[in-house]
Design an enzyme around this catalytic site. Sequence first.
Site, PDB file in Angstrom:
ATOM      1  CD  GLU A 111      -1.542  -0.506   3.580  1.00 43.65           C
ATOM      2  OE1 GLU A 111      -2.715  -0.209   3.317  1.00 43.65           O
ATOM      3  OE2 GLU A 111      -1.191  -0.886   4.711  1.00 43.65           O
ATOM      4  CG  ASP A 126      -3.464   3.502   3.227  1.00 44.08           C
ATOM      5  OD1 ASP A 126      -3.690   4.706   3.418  1.00 44.08           O
ATOM      6  OD2 ASP A 126      -3.734   2.625   4.050  1.00 44.08           O
ATOM      7  CB  CYS A 180      -7.842  -6.337   1.318  1.00 44.26           C
ATOM      8  SG  CYS A 180      -6.323  -5.587   1.914  1.00 44.26           S
TER       9      CYS A 180
END
Length: 452
Positions: free
Chosen positions: A302, A326, A373
């Site tokens: 991320e 992110d 995710c």
Amino acid sequence: MDLRDIGRRMMRNLTGHSGRTLASLTEPSVLVARDLTPSETAGLNKNKVLAFVTDLGSPTSHTAIMARALGIPAIVGMHDVSVRLNAGDPVLVDGYQGLLYLRPTRPRRVRYERRTLARRTIQSRLAVLRDQPAMTQDGYSLILSGNIGLPGDVDAVLANGATGIGLFRTEYLYLNKLPTEEEQAAAYAEVARRVAPAAAIIRTMDIGGDKFLSHLKMPQQVNPFMGWRAIRFCLAQPEIFKTQLRAILRASVHRNIKIMYPMVSNVKEVVAANLLLAEAQAELAQHGVPFDPDIEVGVMIEVPSAALTADLIAPHIKFFSLGTNDLVQYTLAVDRVNELVAGLYEPTNPAIIKLIKHTVDVGHEHGLWIGLCGEMGGNPLLAPLLIGLGVDEFSVNPPAVPLVKDAIRSVRFAQAEELAQAALRSGSAGEIMDACRRLCGQTAPEILELME
Ligand code: PEP
Ligand code: MG
């Protein structure tokens, strides 16, 4: 949960104004607020809060993610909505399009009522997919898991037809106090037991960013998303971190638990975290406590530096999970909670597509599997693109599971690959999004209908 929460509670006590708390809402209402913290959102009563709108925030803030998980229509980042509306104003909230109508006309209300009915019909048609596999038309299998914040959220994951847990945001266990090793172990074991034999991926706590815990005495930071967050906080607090690692290990006897480190930005952090994990294992072994010695460890990708050094990180772990919420914010330098720049927050920006592809390719070369995710995975329009880029697992907000499964089951792998190849040559986020929409219009028009 955070400093603002405490400040507001103190003001209420000092001024003697009890204030109307969310818990005191008696009538079903639309809540209008300057901002809501993730913890306030988590505590909303769905029967009382029909929808909410806020001045601050953007669609991938944890407040918005929580609203989606609870199925509460919401619009965040509406700038000055809280001073423009008066208590009692009738409003219509279209959370799909981010539109708020003040005193909606009768024809508009009728149109929306029809649309809501049409959506319900499509949703009940999709319910039959619950026990069907997440497989493309030509038999290419994917893993479709759910994201949770607390053990009770497993109900929604299973009810919507996902198999395992691809992201357990464990920081929600730390809301009011530091949970003990035993309390944590019980929570992780419950989740693992309920989804077994499917996997339960426990993400070690991601404190910081837009989630602060008042009881942890964290210093105020000017730039919290770039600061002392997630793995950085954990490595600086090894005892807190090791307590969590031991708790996860204790729960791992079902052998379906995996551990995932958040916000890794370099390989040193992975090595350091793995050393603490080895210490935690040794401590348990010394006391004869059983655990899964082969527990798999993975890393969230991320931060762009982690994506670009995926080859250095890969030898130390078993899987990557793309945290696109992110990854988008850090790659495009767009604060994920700032409504002023929300228009620049583009998950299909070519830079993001290239980073995903790079991570997938490097991961596969090293024999790892790759999950995703972030909220991007819960957008059914993007599922074919992500399949074509080579993602192996989708972990999504539970209410998004049926739609994502429908998108997966409606496409052929060759179509997904072709779309991904075109996206990798594309020059803009808009162009890539249009291509995704076009393909969805051919393969699963009901999804387009539902999202409009
Ligand atoms: C992400 O960043 O994509 C992610 C899944 O983690 P979080 O939203 O909790 O930061
Ligand atoms: Mg993240």
